[in-house]
Design an enzyme around this catalytic site. Structure first.
Site, PDB file in Angstrom:
ATOM      1  N   CYS A  34       0.707  -9.085  10.651  1.00  0.00           N
ATOM      2  CA  CYS A  34       1.020  -9.312  12.062  1.00  0.00           C
ATOM      3  C   CYS A  34       0.217 -10.484  12.625  1.00  0.00           C
ATOM      4  CB  CYS A  34       0.778  -8.052  12.877  1.00  0.00           C
ATOM      5  SG  CYS A  34       1.933  -6.739  12.461  1.00  0.00           S
ATOM      6  N   ASP A  48     -10.244  -9.742   7.412  1.00  0.00           N
ATOM      7  CA  ASP A  48      -9.682  -8.399   7.206  1.00  0.00           C
ATOM      8  C   ASP A  48     -10.588  -7.229   7.611  1.00  0.00           C
ATOM      9  OD1 ASP A  48      -7.401  -6.924   6.406  1.00  0.00           O
ATOM     10  OD2 ASP A  48      -8.286  -6.474   4.467  1.00  0.00           O
ATOM     11  N   ARG A  78       0.837  -1.195   0.000  1.00  0.00           N
ATOM     12  CA  ARG A  78       0.000   0.000   0.000  1.00  0.00           C
ATOM     13  C   ARG A  78       0.872   1.245   0.000  1.00  0.00           C
ATOM     14  NH1 ARG A  78      -2.267   0.293   4.488  1.00  0.00           N
ATOM     15  NH2 ARG A  78      -1.981  -1.798   5.330  1.00  0.00           N
ATOM     16  N   SER A 108      -1.381  -4.981   9.385  1.00  0.00           N
ATOM     17  CA  SER A 108      -1.113  -5.859   8.255  1.00  0.00           C
ATOM     18  C   SER A 108       0.162  -6.668   8.500  1.00  0.00           C
ATOM     19  CB  SER A 108      -0.943  -5.023   6.999  1.00  0.00           C
ATOM     20  OG  SER A 108      -2.007  -4.105   6.917  1.00  0.00           O
ATOM     21  N   SER A 161      -3.435 -15.720  10.000  1.00  0.00           N
ATOM     22  CA  SER A 161      -3.093 -17.010  10.607  1.00  0.00           C
ATOM     23  C   SER A 161      -3.884 -17.232  11.896  1.00  0.00           C
ATOM     24  CB  SER A 161      -1.585 -17.167  10.806  1.00  0.00           C
ATOM     25  OG  SER A 161      -1.092 -16.148  11.599  1.00  0.00           O
ATOM     26  N   TYR A 187      -1.244  -3.069  -7.520  1.00  0.00           N
ATOM     27  CA  TYR A 187      -1.277  -3.826  -6.271  1.00  0.00           C
ATOM     28  C   TYR A 187      -2.676  -3.680  -5.638  1.00  0.00           C
ATOM     29  CZ  TYR A 187      -0.695  -5.149  -1.442  1.00  0.00           C
ATOM     30  OH  TYR A 187      -0.886  -5.742  -0.218  1.00  0.00           O
TER      31      TYR A 187
HETATM   32  C1  SPV Z   1      -3.412  -5.055   4.459  1.00  0.00           C
HETATM   33  O1  SPV Z   1      -2.331  -4.586   4.074  1.00  0.00           O
HETATM   34  O2  SPV Z   1      -3.897  -4.757   5.550  1.00  0.00           O
HETATM   35  C2  SPV Z   1      -4.141  -6.010   3.633  1.00  0.00           C
HETATM   36  C3  SPV Z   1      -3.781  -6.128   2.248  1.00  0.00           C
HETATM   37  O3  SPV Z   1      -5.081  -6.589   4.089  1.00  0.00           O
HETATM   38  S1  SPV Z   1      -4.186  -4.697   1.383  1.00  0.00           S
HETATM   39  O4  SPV Z   1      -5.203  -5.058   0.418  1.00  0.00           O
HETATM   40  O5  SPV Z   1      -2.989  -4.246   0.760  1.00  0.00           O
HETATM   41  O6  SPV Z   1      -4.702  -3.714   2.286  1.00  0.00           O
HETATM   42 MN    MN Z   2      -5.719  -5.647   5.962  1.00  0.00          MN
END
Ligand code: SPV
Ligand code: MN
Length: 619
Positions: free
Chosen positions: A270, A287, A83, A268, A274, A217
């Protein structure tokens, strides 16, 4: 509609008209005329339309088929692997500020700039128009979302990650109550966005829309993921609910016939996915969670998504058996930024030897290759990912699509913290729990561009996505608790505590912390009161470790992990206090918690005459 027939043919036009929504027509018309695609395809919920997108992703080279049936790979540019915080901005009018923590820019100027950058950006390309629903359909959680993009990878990812929404848009009955996202990968070179210096991610809250250009991305490009999260945070603020960067899981304690739902916020990379995938549990989401108060005085959570865009590093048969199995069997799935050799994907920490050459996010790759700055190029990126439907997993929770969501009994806040917090802790109650979440610190990871391992404040693991002032966000949490007769218990975890550079816990230990939290929710075990919250008793953990892992949990390990590091905790309080001092609208109650925590820690240091205090000193 004022769009030439050569661009939008009758069939596609009919699909748009069929929605009976002039706002949707207006948006499509506006960006058709600004971005000037050669063709527009409108994608409904039909199998045929959805297949069309999947095939386009291959035809355009955005995805390549792999050896296993249904698997494809996608690559993002070398400089587009996480990001992009710097170029992600919230647009504000009339010099409005949202506080120090939020990156803002002048709305009028940015809208003008983005119009300029969007002009003709889709020349020679096809624009896909897609309709989705965030959260379960036909529910009070549902939010309609319209996506315009010239990337079939983006449109295909959304198909896996979100619920189809063409029918949901019809139910809107012509209302403008939906989000919209305009994305373009911009000019491509070898399939990669070329103009990265013109990458822009602009959140326009007033228009319920986000513009994102010159990026691929998914964290930057996929409208419904982190871009929609920001719009939904604003919406939740106005409507008195919470929109969080949280997993949702059903914890099923061994030998007991019950499911206890938890949500958990982790920055993210961390341990969020999992944790959500610990065997023996069920997963609702990994998420983004919407939390609303139910009529019965409990909090209910729904997953905004229906899939996982997960980090693949360290997914191997022993640490993440469920994901590993899903990733190595046939099904529709996209790998991104892994290494490909002989049409097979490889990633770091997969528990197998990785070939010394192949294709990766840097192009054709060989072991030892270096980038322009002399840095060794790893075979797969540390933020390489997989995109999969939750419905494909054997541990998916039966309530994933339940329009009522799931009742939440516990909330977990977990950071990447090598030296301060114990592995698990329970708050003294909702307001103290909000304080714990608001004080969360974590070390940066590969999920965002820039340096990794830098400790930073990350309240509720949601800081990157805040579009309302931090003080207001904290106040909303405190207020939400007041809507509930039975607020969830709030816990904190830290999987990353280290001593002499070594982790103090194994990855599997998180299962024991979960089991302890679940037992606490049901008042099945006692805890030790410390200045920072309630910690487990040694005997309870010993029993849990024996039962779950058939492992002896040594008392000296317990002491190393659960001692209260008063000096470090006081240092953190000072940092947190400094941050909130610079913010406006910080609730008084919150400030009082900082003061109380400091007082309790200082008293303990005074009483026990040491700066690292053993759990037994508090018993
Ligand atoms: C994160 O980075 O917190 C994610 C992947 O879940 S993203 O889609 O890049 O935000
Ligand atoms: Mn995320």
């Amino acid at each position: 509609m004022d769009i030439p027939k050569a661009v939008l043919d009758e069939g596609n036009s009919d699909k748009l008209l069929g929605l009976g929504n002039r706002h949707v027509l207006g948006i499509v018309e506006e960006y058709a005329n600004l971005c000037r695609p050669e063709k527009i395809s409108v994608i409904t919920d039909s199998k045929e339309d959805i297949n069309y997108v999947k095939e386009l992703a291959i035809k355009w080279g955005e995805e390549m088929p792999l050896a296993m049936q249904g698997h494809t790979v996608h690559f993002d540019g070398y400089h587009d692997q996480g990001r992009d915080r710097e170029n992600t901005k919230v647009l504000v009018s009339d010099g409005q500020t949202l506080g120090k923590a939020i990156n803002t820019a002048d709305r009028e100027k940015c809208l003008e700039e983005i119009s300029g950058l969007l002009r003709n950006i889709m020349a020679g390309k096809e624009m896909l128009v897609r309709f989705f629903c965030l959260a379960p359909v036909k529910s009070r959680f549902s939010i309609c979302a319209l996506q315009l993009t010239d990337s079939a990878y983006v449109a295909h990812s959304e198909d896996i990650l979100y619920r189809a929404g063409y029918e949901e848009f019809r139910r809107l009955g012509g209302s403008s109550n939906f989000f919209h996202f305009v994305h373009s990968s911009g000019e491509l070179e070898n399939g990669i966005s070329k103009n990265i210096s013109k990458r822009r991610i602009y959140m326009d809250l007033e228009g319920n829309r986000v513009f994102t250009i010159n990026c691929q991305y998914a964290g930057n490009s996929v409208g419904l993921k982190k871009l929609a999260l920001r719009l939904a945070i604003k919406k939740s603020h106005l409507e008195n609910w919470l929109c969080e960067h949280m997993l949702i899981i059903g914890v099923r304690p061994e030998g007991k016939n019950r499911t206890t739902y938890f949500t958990g916020a982790f920055p993210s990379a961390c341990g969020k996915t999992s944790t959500a995938m610990i065997p023996g549990q069920t997963i609702v989401g990994d998420d983004i969670a919407y939390l609303m108060a139910g009529n019965d005085g409990r909090a209910y959570a729904a997953n905004a998504e229906q899939g996982i865009f997960g980090i693949i590093e360290e997914v191997n048969p022993s640490d993440d058996p469920l994901i590993y199995k899903a990733l190595t069997t046939p099904r529709e799935m996209i790998f991104s930024n892994v290494l490909i050799a002989d049409k097979n994907p490889y990633w770091l920490g997969m528990g197998r030897d990785i070939p010394v050459q192949g294709r990766n996010y840097a192009g054709n790759w060989e072991l030892g290759n270096k980038d322009a700055t002399g840095k060794e190029i790893l075979p797969a990126h540390r933020n390489a990912r997989y995109t999969i439907r939750l419905g494909e997993l054997e541990n998916v929770d039966q309530n994933l699509h339940n329009p009522d969501g799931v009742p939440v009994s516990g909330i977990i806040y977990g950071g990447r913290d090598s030296d301060t917090s114990p592995p698990v802790l329970e708050s003294f109650g909702w307001p103290h729990g909000v304080f714990i979440g608001a004080a969360l610190e974590s070390e940066t990871t590969a999920a965002t561009l820039g340096q990794t391992g830098v400790r930073e404040h990350n309240p509720m693991a949601n800081l990157d996505f805040l579009v309302i002032p931090l003080g207001t966000y904290i106040e909303n949490h405190l207020k939400f608790g007041l809507l509930l007769d039975k607020p969830p218990r709030i816990f904190a975890t830290n999987y990353f505590l280290k001593e002499n550079g070594e982790f103090l816990n194994r990855r599997a230990d998180k299962k024991a912390w979960l089991a302890w939290m679940e037992a606490r929710v049901h008042n099945e075990c006692n805890a030790i009161e410390t200045p920072i919250g309630l910690i487990p008793r040694f005997e309870d953990l010993k029993e849990l470790f024996k039962m779950l892992f058939n492992r002896e949990f040594a008392e000296k390990d317990y002491e190393r992990q659960f001692s209260i590091r008063a000096k470090k905790l006081l240092e953190r309080l000072d940092r947190i206090e400094g941050i909130y001092r610079a913010e406006t609208n910080v609730p008084e109650v919150f400030k009082q918690h900082i003061g109380q925590q400091r007082r309790r820690l200082l008293e303990a240091v005074e009483k026990h005459k040491k700066e690292v205090i053993l759990p037994s000193d508090f018993e």
